[in-house]
Design a protein around this motif. Sequence first.
Motif, mmCIF file in Angstrom:
data_model
loop_
_atom_site.group_PDB
_atom_site.id
_atom_site.type_symbol
_atom_site.label_atom_id
_atom_site.label_comp_id
_atom_site.label_asym_id
_atom_site.label_seq_id
_atom_site.Cartn_x
_atom_site.Cartn_y
_atom_site.Cartn_z
ATOM 1 N N UNK A 110 56.358 68.842 36.501
ATOM 2 C CA UNK A 110 55.566 69.713 35.629
ATOM 3 C C UNK A 110 54.454 68.920 34.917
ATOM 4 N N UNK A 111 54.808 67.731 34.439
ATOM 5 C CA UNK A 111 53.780 66.899 33.777
ATOM 6 C C UNK A 111 52.677 66.548 34.779
ATOM 7 N N UNK A 112 53.082 66.195 36.006
ATOM 8 C CA UNK A 112 52.077 65.900 37.038
ATOM 9 C C UNK A 112 51.181 67.108 37.297
ATOM 10 N N UNK A 113 51.789 68.300 37.354
ATOM 11 C CA UNK A 113 50.990 69.532 37.554
ATOM 12 C C UNK A 113 49.956 69.691 36.439
ATOM 13 N N UNK A 114 50.397 69.496 35.199
ATOM 14 C CA UNK A 114 49.480 69.608 34.062
ATOM 15 C C UNK A 114 48.315 68.615 34.197
ATOM 16 N N UNK A 115 48.654 67.414 34.636
ATOM 17 C CA UNK A 115 47.627 66.371 34.772
ATOM 18 C C UNK A 115 46.702 66.668 35.962
ATOM 19 N N UNK A 116 47.319 67.070 37.090
ATOM 20 C CA UNK A 116 46.525 67.423 38.289
ATOM 21 C C UNK A 116 45.502 68.506 37.945
ATOM 22 N N UNK A 117 45.910 69.447 37.103
ATOM 23 C CA UNK A 117 45.044 70.586 36.760
ATOM 24 C C UNK A 117 43.758 70.123 36.068
ATOM 25 N N UNK A 118 43.763 68.921 35.530
ATOM 26 C CA UNK A 118 42.567 68.413 34.846
ATOM 27 C C UNK A 118 41.526 67.917 35.847
ATOM 28 N N UNK A 119 42.003 67.713 37.100
ATOM 29 C CA UNK A 119 41.119 67.409 38.216
ATOM 30 C C UNK A 119 40.196 66.217 37.932
ATOM 31 N N UNK A 120 40.811 65.123 37.535
ATOM 32 C CA UNK A 120 40.022 63.932 37.213
ATOM 33 C C UNK A 120 40.791 62.707 37.710
ATOM 34 N N UNK A 121 40.147 61.959 38.618
ATOM 35 C CA UNK A 121 40.848 60.845 39.274
ATOM 36 C C UNK A 121 41.286 59.757 38.294
ATOM 37 N N UNK A 139 58.499 73.448 28.291
ATOM 38 C CA UNK A 139 58.606 72.960 26.906
ATOM 39 C C UNK A 139 58.913 71.461 26.893
ATOM 40 N N UNK A 140 59.833 71.043 27.766
ATOM 41 C CA UNK A 140 60.185 69.615 27.848
ATOM 42 C C UNK A 140 58.955 68.787 28.230
ATOM 43 N N UNK A 141 58.165 69.282 29.195
ATOM 44 C CA UNK A 141 56.968 68.548 29.646
ATOM 45 C C UNK A 141 55.939 68.438 28.518
ATOM 46 N N UNK A 142 55.742 69.535 27.789
ATOM 47 C CA UNK A 142 54.784 69.533 26.673
ATOM 48 C C UNK A 142 55.198 68.489 25.630
ATOM 49 N N UNK A 143 56.479 68.498 25.260
ATOM 50 C CA UNK A 143 56.940 67.572 24.217
ATOM 51 C C UNK A 143 56.854 66.120 24.701
ATOM 52 N N UNK A 144 57.208 65.869 25.954
ATOM 53 C CA UNK A 144 57.105 64.494 26.474
ATOM 54 C C UNK A 144 55.638 64.027 26.515
ATOM 55 N N UNK A 145 54.726 64.933 26.808
ATOM 56 C CA UNK A 145 53.301 64.537 26.821
ATOM 57 C C UNK A 145 52.820 64.195 25.413
ATOM 58 N N UNK A 146 53.247 64.979 24.445
ATOM 59 C CA UNK A 146 52.867 64.688 23.056
ATOM 60 C C UNK A 146 53.470 63.343 22.625
ATOM 61 N N UNK A 147 54.728 63.135 22.992
ATOM 62 C CA UNK A 147 55.387 61.870 22.646
ATOM 63 C C UNK A 147 54.667 60.680 23.304
#
Length: 298
Positions: free
Chosen positions: A8-19, A52-60
Amino acid sequence: MLEQVEWQMHRFIEALDNEEIKKLFKALPKGKRLRAKLVLKVAGDQPKAVKLAAVIEMIHAASLLHDDVIDEAQTRRGVASLNATEGSKRAVMMGDILYSKGFEELVAFESKIAKIVASAVTQLSIGELMDVKLSESFSPELQSYMQMIYQKTASLIEATAASAALLAGKDEKVYATYGRNLGLAFQIIDDILDITQTSEQLGKPAMHDFEEGKTTLPYIYLYEALDQEGKEKLASLHGKVLDEAERDWIRSMMQESGAIQRAYLYAKELGEEAVRLMRNKNENALAEIVEAMIERNF
Ligand code: FPP
Ligand code: MG
């Protein structure tokens, strides 16, 4: 299910479309994923738990990137920190990206959940500011230390457990108290391990907290136990690079005075309260997370 959080975190990052962002994200060490585990143990049967877990881990992760810049840390979780390899500018920006993308996803949650997590981030930022201020001088006040570690560390763990409880329709208050106690015990144990473990075990320099200016709980208890001469010596070592004799003196006084033991007992008491709360609710996996944390190597 923890792999689903990574995905899920990777998906969130991929969505930003920036190498560059993808590359920097891949370079980050994963850590224990304690907060993700908590969300999954509290609300694993809920469809939005992984998000929710992915969001919190990204903030952390964002908070650690900024913390390493603030602390000028060269290592994180046993490897070179991002500020060390890529420079502080990229580390700060990567923190900002993880943080803002996390928030973008957080607002899709029920407003009570979004509010709990968002206000914890305010708390942790205030906690970090307080940590910076306390580190500027020798600060042996117990109350300031407890407030600072509550804000810096426990507030996000408290919010993690409480928001997951809300997602699962469970008693938010009990889970919040559990998270709070777990977070406080976790930080105290971290502060003890800085003194009792080697650099190899820690994956970062040992006995570094006091050099960095941090008057952690074992130092507060040691200061209380020392005579006037000892107090003056300890205060004079604050914030300086310690030589071997000074390290040995601190280590032996820590053991002799019982300061380490006293700090450990306090962490244990906080942890046991969290264990009791969860055993009462038959949440044995959550109780075991605390027990394993308390038993970390000494
Ligand atoms: C680690 O403390 C630091 C924290 C738990 C919180 C840091 C918070 C911020 C920098 C606020 C900014 C927040 C966001 C979301 C951008 P430590 O230095 O005692 O522990 P360490 O040994 O792991 O570095
Ligand atoms: Mg730090």
